[in-house]
Design an enzyme around this catalytic site. Structure first.
Site, short mmCIF file in Angstrom:
data_model
loop_
_atom_site.label_atom_id
_atom_site.label_comp_id
_atom_site.label_asym_id
_atom_site.label_seq_id
_atom_site.Cartn_x
_atom_site.Cartn_y
_atom_site.Cartn_z
N PHE A 10 0.84 -1.20 0.00
CA PHE A 10 0.00 0.00 0.00
C PHE A 10 0.88 1.25 0.00
O PHE A 10 0.79 2.11 0.86
CB PHE A 10 -0.95 -0.03 1.20
CG PHE A 10 -2.16 0.86 1.04
CD1 PHE A 10 -2.97 0.75 -0.09
CD2 PHE A 10 -2.48 1.79 2.00
CE1 PHE A 10 -4.07 1.56 -0.25
CE2 PHE A 10 -3.60 2.61 1.86
CZ PHE A 10 -4.38 2.49 0.72
N THR A 101 3.59 -4.74 -4.23
CA THR A 101 4.78 -4.57 -3.41
C THR A 101 5.94 -4.17 -4.31
O THR A 101 5.79 -4.09 -5.53
CB THR A 101 5.13 -5.86 -2.64
OG1 THR A 101 5.53 -6.87 -3.57
CG2 THR A 101 3.94 -6.38 -1.84
N GLU A 154 -0.84 -5.50 -16.76
CA GLU A 154 -0.63 -4.43 -17.74
C GLU A 154 0.33 -3.36 -17.21
O GLU A 154 1.15 -2.81 -17.95
CB GLU A 154 -1.98 -3.79 -18.12
CG GLU A 154 -1.90 -2.70 -19.15
CD GLU A 154 -1.35 -3.20 -20.50
OE1 GLU A 154 -2.07 -3.91 -21.18
OE2 GLU A 154 -0.20 -2.84 -20.85
N GLY A 211 7.02 9.97 -7.50
CA GLY A 211 6.48 8.59 -7.44
C GLY A 211 6.88 7.74 -8.62
O GLY A 211 6.31 6.67 -8.84
N GLU A 214 11.70 3.35 -8.45
CA GLU A 214 11.52 2.12 -7.66
C GLU A 214 11.92 2.40 -6.22
O GLU A 214 12.65 3.35 -5.94
CB GLU A 214 12.41 1.01 -8.23
CG GLU A 214 12.06 0.60 -9.64
CD GLU A 214 10.63 0.08 -9.77
OE1 GLU A 214 10.24 -0.83 -9.05
OE2 GLU A 214 9.88 0.62 -10.61
N ASP A 225 15.47 -2.10 -14.39
CA ASP A 225 14.02 -1.97 -14.60
C ASP A 225 13.68 -2.16 -16.09
O ASP A 225 12.73 -2.86 -16.44
CB ASP A 225 13.56 -0.59 -14.10
CG ASP A 225 12.08 -0.38 -14.30
OD1 ASP A 225 11.28 -0.99 -13.56
OD2 ASP A 225 11.70 0.39 -15.21
N LYS A 229 11.60 -5.19 -18.10
CA LYS A 229 10.51 -4.95 -19.06
C LYS A 229 10.82 -5.66 -20.38
O LYS A 229 9.91 -6.18 -21.03
CB LYS A 229 10.30 -3.44 -19.24
CG LYS A 229 9.69 -2.82 -17.98
CD LYS A 229 9.75 -1.32 -17.98
CE LYS A 229 9.13 -0.77 -16.70
NZ LYS A 229 9.43 0.63 -16.45
N GLY A 326 4.11 6.69 -12.91
CA GLY A 326 3.18 7.65 -12.31
C GLY A 326 2.15 6.90 -11.48
O GLY A 326 1.75 5.79 -11.82
N1 LIG Z 1 5.44 3.95 -9.33
C1 LIG Z 1 5.30 3.69 -10.63
O1 LIG Z 1 5.22 4.60 -11.47
C2 LIG Z 1 5.21 2.29 -11.10
C3 LIG Z 1 5.41 1.23 -10.24
N2 LIG Z 1 5.35 -0.07 -10.70
C4 LIG Z 1 5.54 -1.17 -9.77
O2 LIG Z 1 4.45 -1.17 -8.85
C5 LIG Z 1 4.89 -1.65 -7.56
C6 LIG Z 1 4.51 -0.64 -6.50
O3 LIG Z 1 5.13 0.59 -6.80
P1 LIG Z 1 5.04 1.83 -5.79
O4 LIG Z 1 3.72 1.87 -5.16
O5 LIG Z 1 5.55 2.98 -6.54
O6 LIG Z 1 6.11 1.36 -4.71
P2 LIG Z 1 6.19 1.75 -3.16
O7 LIG Z 1 7.57 1.42 -2.73
O8 LIG Z 1 5.64 3.11 -2.95
O9 LIG Z 1 5.16 0.73 -2.49
C7 LIG Z 1 5.41 -0.61 -2.27
C8 LIG Z 1 4.71 -0.99 -0.98
O10 LIG Z 1 4.80 -2.38 -0.77
C9 LIG Z 1 5.01 -2.60 0.61
N3 LIG Z 1 5.58 -3.93 0.81
C10 LIG Z 1 6.83 -4.34 0.60
N4 LIG Z 1 6.94 -5.66 0.88
C11 LIG Z 1 5.73 -6.09 1.28
C12 LIG Z 1 5.18 -7.33 1.73
N5 LIG Z 1 5.93 -8.43 1.82
N6 LIG Z 1 3.88 -7.39 2.09
C13 LIG Z 1 3.12 -6.29 2.02
N7 LIG Z 1 3.57 -5.08 1.61
C14 LIG Z 1 4.85 -4.98 1.25
C15 LIG Z 1 5.91 -1.47 1.04
O11 LIG Z 1 5.77 -1.31 2.42
P3 LIG Z 1 6.67 -0.30 3.29
O12 LIG Z 1 7.09 0.85 2.45
O13 LIG Z 1 5.70 0.05 4.34
O14 LIG Z 1 7.83 -1.12 3.64
C16 LIG Z 1 5.31 -0.30 0.25
O15 LIG Z 1 4.27 0.34 0.96
C17 LIG Z 1 6.39 -1.88 -7.69
O16 LIG Z 1 6.62 -3.25 -7.90
C18 LIG Z 1 6.80 -1.08 -8.93
O17 LIG Z 1 7.87 -1.67 -9.62
C19 LIG Z 1 5.03 -0.35 -12.01
C20 LIG Z 1 4.81 0.67 -12.90
C21 LIG Z 1 4.94 2.07 -12.53
N1 LIG Z 2 10.43 2.97 -11.89
C1 LIG Z 2 9.71 2.69 -13.08
C2 LIG Z 2 8.25 2.62 -12.76
C3 LIG Z 2 7.47 1.97 -13.78
O1 LIG Z 2 7.70 0.84 -14.19
C4 LIG Z 2 9.96 3.79 -14.09
O2 LIG Z 2 10.51 4.81 -13.72
O3 LIG Z 2 9.61 3.60 -15.28
#
Ligand SMILES: NC(=O)C1=CN([C@@H]2O[C@H](COP(=O)(O)OP(=O)(O)OC[C@H]3O[C@@H](n4cnc5c(N)ncnc54)[C@H](OP(=O)(O)O)[C@@H]3O)[C@@H](O)[C@H]2O)C=CC1
Ligand SMILES: N[C@@H](CC=O)C(=O)O
Length: 350
Positions: A10, A101, A154, A211, A214, A225, A229, A326
């Site tokens: 989350f 996550t 996706e 945001g 990674e 990354d 992909k 994003g």
């Molecule tokens: N941000 C982007 O633009 C994009 C992101 N992604 C992918 O989406 C995913 C999420 O990205 P984003 O939200 O930005 O990342 P964040 O780091 O903001 O969020 C990841 C969350 O997962 C939690 N977490 C880690 N391990 C566990 C676990 N074992 N059980 C439950 N929760 C866990 C973390 O908890 P805590 O921080 O509390 O430790 C954190 O809140 C990533 O895999 C990323 O590669 C893909 C495309 C674009």
């Molecule tokens: N960290 C990645 C997030 C999406 O996959 C990026 O910057 O493209």
């Protein structure tokens, strides 16, 4: 009937997705006849909530915004707190697990386990996490199929831009001979800001604040990354089980301000490019920074925008340009996968 969801992770994307549900609830119900109900949220440090009848999303966002934790969500009858991600996946009454996550570029864990537990418990998985798709595509696809559930991702390539759905749906029937593009938002944003005068650390900090990056931004700047992909595109779009060791990978960490100036003098611009090419010797894949001419369409793709070109034998080259990262954009990718699952379910029922 409601489509019940359990959110694992989350952070930025998870909260972005919940905000989309708050914003679009009425439209989803009126135009798509879809009732998406979040029953579980489990996050490593923010805590965990489960209510079989659904959580109040306004209260969830209020708790996290005000305290940074789900523990401030008010008590109510039937609410269970503090389940681990495993307990959540196994014991929730959700139909679909939304895996958001962090992406671990070495092992793909814990997300690979999350998928396995979900499939064995007959739950669909929608994910934005790249690890399981890049490292365990074949075995997880088989497990999902054997258990009669769906696995959609996706958001794993180019966030909310349909980089996977496009070749799998509207381009189908073509032989795709080459895939090439800018596939990382963070580094594309950084290169733009560095050209505008920021230093490397300042540009990275901005990308993190927006945001895009990674949890461990080394994955972005060192090219892992994009490598992931490329592995996803090879496996999912080309049907080739390419492995990490088979791809030469270089990121932007070594590009200096002097390199950017030199490119400018030459009428060029640095871009981090990922490519896959079908050859007689098999698929060749690379990830590396390249200087592109300023009149090359890729030079105009700036900020967190990405672009991907599919070279097709029948339709010719088709290029898709859109957000590569994003919070809202990636949240949308989750939504479109869930709409696809709901439609599939209705089709099967109908
Ligand atoms: N941000 C982007 O633009 C994009 C992101 N992604 C992918 O989406 C995913 C999420 O990205 P984003 O939200 O930005 O990342 P964040 O780091 O903001 O969020 C990841 C969350 O997962 C939690 N977490 C880690 N391990 C566990 C676990 N074992 N059980 C439950 N929760 C866990 C973390 O908890 P805590 O921080 O509390 O430790 C954190 O809140 C990533 O895999 C990323 O590669 C893909 C495309 C674009
Ligand atoms: N960290 C990645 C997030 C999406 O996959 C990026 O910057 O493209």
């Amino acid at each position: 009937m409601a489509h019940k969801l359990a959110l694992i992770g989350f952070g930025g994307v998870g909260q972005g997705f919940v905000n989309i549900l708050r914003e679009k609830k009425v439209k989803l119900s009126e135009y798509h006849q879809i009732d998406l109900k979040v029953v579980s949220i489990s996050d490593l440090f923010k805590g965990s909530l489960y209510h079989p009848d659904g959580l109040c999303l306004d209260k969830v966002i209020k708790a996290v915004q005000e305290t940074g934790s789900l523990n401030a969500y008010p008590d109510e009858e039937g609410l269970i707190r503090n389940w681990s991600s495993k307990e959540t996946i196994e014991q929730t009454n959700a139909d679909s697990i939304i895996e958001m996550t962090f992406t671990d570029v070495q092992t793909g864990q814990p997300a690979i386990d999350h998928c396995q537990w979900a499939f064995l418990h007959k739950r669909n998985v929608v994910m934005t996490n790249k690890g399981p798709v890049a490292l365990a595509y074949e075995s997880l696809s088989n497990l999902a199929r054997q258990n009669g559930v769906q696995w959609l991702f996706e958001g794993a390539v180019m966030s909310g831009t349909p980089a996977l759905r496009l070749p799998q749906t509207t381009l189908t029937g073509n032989d795709i001979t080459e895939i090439k593009g800018i596939l990382n938002g963070t580094t594309n944003y950084m290169l733009m800001r560095m050209e505008e005068g920021l230093n490397y650390e300042e540009a990275l900090k901005e990308a993190q604040g927006l945001g895009y990056a990674e949890a461990d931004p080394t994955a972005d700047v060192e090219g892992h990354d994009v490598l992931y992909k490329i592995l996803i595109l090879a496996n999912v779009v080309l049907g080739v089980p390419l492995k990490r060791e088979e791809v030469a990978c270089q990121g932007i960490a070594s590009i200096s301000l002097a390199d950017l100036d030199r490119a400018k003098e030459l009428g060029k611009r640095w871009k981090l490019i990922g490519s896959l090419k079908q050859t007689e010797a098999g698929v060749m894949a690379t990830v590396k920074p390249e200087m592109v001419d300023l009149d090359d369409p890729l030079a105009g793709v700036t900020g967190a925008m990405n672009a991907i070109t599919y070279t097709c034998d029948l339709s010719g080259p088709i290029t898709l340009v859109g957000a590569g990262a994003g919070i809202k954009e990636t949240g949308f990718a989750v939504l479109i996968d869930l709409i696809a699952i709901s439609r599939h379910k209705k089709g099967m029922e109908g």
